[in-house]
Design an enzyme around this catalytic site. Structure first.
Site, PDB file in Angstrom:
ATOM      1  CG  HIS A   4      -9.174  68.584   1.631  1.00  0.00           C
ATOM      2  ND1 HIS A   4      -8.745  67.339   1.785  1.00  0.00           N
ATOM      3  CD2 HIS A   4      -9.210  69.126   2.899  1.00  0.00           C
ATOM      4  CE1 HIS A   4      -8.630  67.080   3.158  1.00  0.00           C
ATOM      5  NE2 HIS A   4      -8.737  68.136   3.805  1.00  0.00           N
ATOM      6  N   GLY A  20      -0.364  77.479  -6.923  1.00  0.00           N
ATOM      7  CA  GLY A  20      -0.530  77.523  -5.725  1.00  0.00           C
ATOM      8  C   GLY A  20      -1.827  78.274  -5.216  1.00  0.00           C
ATOM      9  NE  ARG A  43     -10.305  72.619   4.470  1.00  0.00           N
ATOM     10  CZ  ARG A  43      -9.856  72.452   5.720  1.00  0.00           C
ATOM     11  NH1 ARG A  43      -8.698  73.406   5.976  1.00  0.00           N
ATOM     12  NH2 ARG A  43      -9.871  71.809   6.546  1.00  0.00           N
ATOM     13  CB  VAL A  88       1.714  76.901 -13.539  1.00  0.00           C
ATOM     14  CG1 VAL A  88       1.769  76.165 -14.992  1.00  0.00           C
ATOM     15  CG2 VAL A  88      -0.146  76.933 -13.105  1.00  0.00           C
ATOM     16  N   GLY A  89       3.823  77.713 -11.118  1.00  0.00           N
ATOM     17  CA  GLY A  89       4.033  78.465  -9.731  1.00  0.00           C
ATOM     18  C   GLY A  89       5.090  79.686  -9.965  1.00  0.00           C
ATOM     19  CG  MET A 180       7.504  77.223  -0.537  1.00  0.00           C
ATOM     20  SD  MET A 180       6.630  78.503   0.642  1.00  0.00           S
ATOM     21  CE  MET A 180       6.370  77.451   2.106  1.00  0.00           C
ATOM     22  CB  SER A 203       7.790  85.771  -8.273  1.00  0.00           C
ATOM     23  OG  SER A 203       8.324  85.100  -7.101  1.00  0.00           O
ATOM     24  CG  ASP A 204      10.962  86.662  -4.769  1.00  0.00           C
ATOM     25  OD1 ASP A 204       9.755  85.933  -4.753  1.00  0.00           O
ATOM     26  OD2 ASP A 204      11.886  85.722  -4.148  1.00  0.00           O
TER      27      ASP A 204
HETATM   28  O1  LIG Z   1       3.197  81.096  -6.674  1.00  0.00           O
HETATM   29  P1  LIG Z   1       2.867  79.704  -5.822  1.00  0.00           P
HETATM   30  O2  LIG Z   1       2.578  78.674  -6.931  1.00  0.00           O
HETATM   31  O3  LIG Z   1       2.056  79.859  -4.882  1.00  0.00           O
HETATM   32  O4  LIG Z   1       4.297  79.203  -5.465  1.00  0.00           O
HETATM   33  C1  LIG Z   1       5.093  79.805  -4.474  1.00  0.00           C
HETATM   34  O5  LIG Z   1       4.567  80.912  -3.995  1.00  0.00           O
HETATM   35  C2  LIG Z   1       4.247  80.685  -2.503  1.00  0.00           C
HETATM   36  C3  LIG Z   1       5.207  81.416  -1.788  1.00  0.00           C
HETATM   37  O6  LIG Z   1       4.632  82.702  -1.890  1.00  0.00           O
HETATM   38  C4  LIG Z   1       4.689  79.106  -2.552  1.00  0.00           C
HETATM   39  O7  LIG Z   1       3.456  78.331  -2.696  1.00  0.00           O
HETATM   40  C5  LIG Z   1       5.584  78.822  -3.497  1.00  0.00           C
HETATM   41  O8  LIG Z   1       5.941  77.662  -3.693  1.00  0.00           O
HETATM   42  O1  LIG Z   2       8.656  79.969  -2.330  1.00  0.00           O
HETATM   43  C1  LIG Z   2       9.239  80.934  -2.575  1.00  0.00           C
HETATM   44  C2  LIG Z   2       8.437  81.422  -3.840  1.00  0.00           C
HETATM   45  C3  LIG Z   2       8.897  82.605  -4.241  1.00  0.00           C
HETATM   46  N1  LIG Z   2       9.994  83.376  -3.841  1.00  0.00           N
HETATM   47  C4  LIG Z   2      10.625  82.639  -2.754  1.00  0.00           C
HETATM   48  O2  LIG Z   2      11.691  83.223  -2.003  1.00  0.00           O
HETATM   49  N2  LIG Z   2      10.295  81.590  -2.293  1.00  0.00           N
END
Ligand SMILES: O=P(O)(O)O[C@H]1O[C@H](CO)[C@@H](O)[C@H]1O
Ligand SMILES: O=c1cc[nH]c(=O)[nH]1
Length: 236
Positions: A4, A20, A43, A88-89, A180, A203-204
């Site tokens: 990959h 991600g 990909r 870094v997510g 995730m 982020s939320d």
């Molecule tokens: O911003 P990333 O790194 O993608 O991480 C979060 O955002 C995604 C979901 O929107 C999932 O991959 C979660 O782990």
């Molecule tokens: O996996 C995730 C990422 C951001 N916000 C969520 O609620 N879930």
């Protein structure tokens, strides 16, 4: 080359950041790296290698969820010899006091995934961060005045849960927020003897429902990236 990733062996640095979102990988390379070169386009899961403060470093998108991230993590370690992996997510917050745009340094990662049940059967494995990376990331975040929280996160296989309130049981047990991938990153790092850390920007918010825009998730959160780069490269 691996299945990959179409980089040549030796083209990817020992230290790799793992967002991600592949477009966040591009943003990181263009914003922070000197002389970035794209090492992967298979990909559309973009990866780049350059230098930061004179040291070689790579960034590789992993996609969303543990099956996808596990593929890139496995190949980076086993086909390219990568030794330090820092995710870094973004994540959702489970607690009032963990605000949108705060950092979470994932000391450990709980999960509702079946992947580790396949590995360990009825026994529960506790996926944890590398302590040296975690400690240095916390110190760097403090020095930069970034609001940060250290603790357990939830690595879920599901973004849209049928039962929205299911998060409350995790919150009750001190889990800070949901993402995730971290549980799989920590498990594979332990299996293959490399260092790993997950740094998340909130982020939320599952309680207040405050959220950031898709553009913010793709191209901002630069404080998190600087913490990741400094911690990873100073301790490598
Ligand atoms: O911003 P990333 O790194 O993608 O991480 C979060 O955002 C995604 C979901 O929107 C999932 O991959 C979660 O782990
Ligand atoms: O996996 C995730 C990422 C951001 N916000 C969520 O609620 N879930």
């Amino acid at each position: 080359m691996s299945i990959h990733i179409n980089a040549e062996v030796g083209q990817i640095a020992p230290t790799v950041l793992l967002p991600g979102d592949p477009l966040r990988a591009k943003h990181i390379a263009e914003t922070f790296f000197t002389d970035p070169v794209q090492h992967n386009d298979v990909r559309g899961m973009l990866g780049f290698t350059g230098t930061y403060k004179g040291k070689p470093v790579s960034v590789q998108g992993t996609g969303m969820g543990m099956p996808s991230a596990g593929i890139y993590i496995h190949e980076l370690i086993n086909s390219y010899g990568c030794k330090t992996l820092v995710r870094v997510g973004t994540c959702g917050s489970y607690h009032e006091e963990v605000h949108v745009r705060d950092l979470i340094l994932a000391q450990a990662a709980s999960t509702d995934s079946n992947i580790n049940n396949i590995r360990f059967g009825a026994k529960n494995y506790a996926p944890i961060a590398d302590f040296g990376l975690l400690l240095r990331a916390y110190q760097v975040a403090q020095q930069r005045g970034l609001r940060s929280h250290v603790g357990n996160v939830m690595s879920s296989d599901t973004f849209y849960h049928d039962d929205f309130d299911q998060y409350k049981i995790w919150a009750e047990f001190g889990v800070l927020g949901v993402e995730m991938e971290a549980a799989q990153l920590y498990t594979l790092a332990a299996k293959f003897g490399v260092r790993a850390l997950t740094i998340l920007t909130v982020s939320d918010h599952l309680i207040t429902h405050e959220e950031t825009t898709a553009e913010e998730r793709q191209v901002t959160f630069n404080g998190m990236i600087e913490v990741a780069l400094d911690a990873a490269l100073e301790t490598a």
